[in-house]
Write a protein that holds these residues in place. Structure first.
Motif, short mmCIF file in Angstrom:
data_model
loop_
_atom_site.label_atom_id
_atom_site.label_comp_id
_atom_site.label_asym_id
_atom_site.label_seq_id
_atom_site.Cartn_x
_atom_site.Cartn_y
_atom_site.Cartn_z
N SER A 178 6.70 -4.98 68.34
CA SER A 178 5.46 -5.05 67.14
C SER A 178 4.97 -3.90 66.74
N LYS A 179 4.84 -3.41 65.85
CA LYS A 179 4.07 -2.25 65.24
C LYS A 179 2.88 -2.47 64.46
N GLN A 180 2.13 -1.81 64.56
CA GLN A 180 0.82 -1.95 63.96
C GLN A 180 0.28 -0.57 63.25
N ILE A 181 -0.21 -0.40 61.88
CA ILE A 181 -0.29 0.86 61.28
C ILE A 181 -1.56 0.89 60.72
N ALA A 182 -2.57 2.00 60.75
CA ALA A 182 -3.93 1.84 60.45
C ALA A 182 -4.06 1.75 58.82
N PRO A 183 -4.93 1.17 58.13
CA PRO A 183 -5.20 0.96 56.60
C PRO A 183 -5.15 2.51 56.21
N GLY A 184 -4.38 2.57 54.83
CA GLY A 184 -4.55 3.84 53.83
C GLY A 184 -3.64 4.92 54.53
N THR A 185 -3.03 4.66 55.75
CA THR A 185 -2.04 5.62 56.44
C THR A 185 -0.88 5.96 55.13
N VAL A 186 -0.57 7.15 55.16
CA VAL A 186 0.51 7.58 54.40
C VAL A 186 1.45 8.35 55.22
N VAL A 187 2.68 8.22 54.99
CA VAL A 187 3.56 8.84 55.94
C VAL A 187 4.58 9.36 54.68
N HIS A 188 4.59 10.69 54.68
CA HIS A 188 5.35 11.31 53.56
C HIS A 188 6.83 11.33 53.76
N ASP A 189 7.87 11.70 52.97
CA ASP A 189 9.15 11.66 53.12
C ASP A 189 9.63 12.07 54.53
N HIS A 190 10.43 11.25 55.07
CA HIS A 190 10.97 11.29 56.29
C HIS A 190 12.27 10.36 56.40
N SER A 191 12.86 10.33 57.58
CA SER A 191 14.00 9.28 57.60
C SER A 191 14.16 9.19 59.19
N HIS A 192 14.78 7.94 59.77
CA HIS A 192 14.83 7.90 61.07
C HIS A 192 16.53 7.66 61.45
N PRO A 193 16.87 7.96 62.76
CA PRO A 193 18.18 8.01 63.13
C PRO A 193 18.46 6.67 63.56
N PHE A 194 18.14 5.79 63.16
CA PHE A 194 18.52 4.32 63.47
C PHE A 194 18.17 3.46 62.40
N ASP A 195 18.94 2.27 62.27
CA ASP A 195 18.71 1.37 61.16
C ASP A 195 17.65 0.41 61.47
N VAL A 196 16.97 -0.17 60.48
CA VAL A 196 15.88 -0.94 60.70
C VAL A 196 15.88 -2.05 60.15
N ARG A 197 15.28 -3.09 60.54
CA ARG A 197 15.15 -4.46 60.13
C ARG A 197 13.70 -5.09 60.48
N ALA A 198 12.86 -5.26 59.60
CA ALA A 198 11.29 -5.81 60.02
C ALA A 198 10.86 -6.71 59.10
N ILE A 199 9.95 -7.42 59.83
CA ILE A 199 9.41 -8.65 59.06
C ILE A 199 7.86 -8.39 59.09
N VAL A 200 7.24 -8.33 57.84
CA VAL A 200 5.66 -8.00 57.94
C VAL A 200 5.06 -9.41 58.48
N THR A 201 4.06 -9.05 59.11
CA THR A 201 3.47 -10.27 59.85
C THR A 201 2.13 -10.20 59.36
#
Length: 99
Positions: free
Chosen positions: A18-41
């Motif tokens: 599970s991951k939680q991110i605060a309201p209004g957070t902006v994360v500028h251009d980036h990438s990850h070294p892994f594939d992601v599959r996520a479901i918004v709860t």
């Protein structure tokens, strides 16, 4: 980046974190070294890839390949999601069916 709707949790989410991110957070251009599959709860997240923005809300599923450059904008209520991360060199997505 792809999206879909799901009617509920399935075995594919058994290894999710599970991951939680605060309201209004902006994360500028980036990438990850892994594939992601996520479901918004809860809440929402807008992902922008190659100038195309897509907003994901409760029940939406999104996927993103390793190395995909993207921008994240979190909605006014924040976002919570369950995510499965896989190393594309050892665990291709989707996982193969076991006989």
């Amino acid at each position: 980046m792809t999206s879909s709707q799901t009617s509920g949790a399935t075995d594919e989410w058994s290894n999710a974190t599970s991951k939680q991110i605060a309201p209004g957070t902006v994360v500028h251009d980036h990438s990850h070294p892994f594939d992601v599959r996520a479901i918004v709860t809860a809440g929402d997240i807008t992902l922008t890839v190659l100038g195309e923005a897509c907003t994901y809300r409760f029940g939406d599923v999104f996927t993103m390949a390793a190395g995909c450059i993207h921008h994240e904008q979190i909605g006014l209520d924040g976002v919570e999601y369950r995510v499965v991360r896989t190393d594309p060199s050892t665990e291709p997505w989707p996982p193969s069916e076991s006989p």
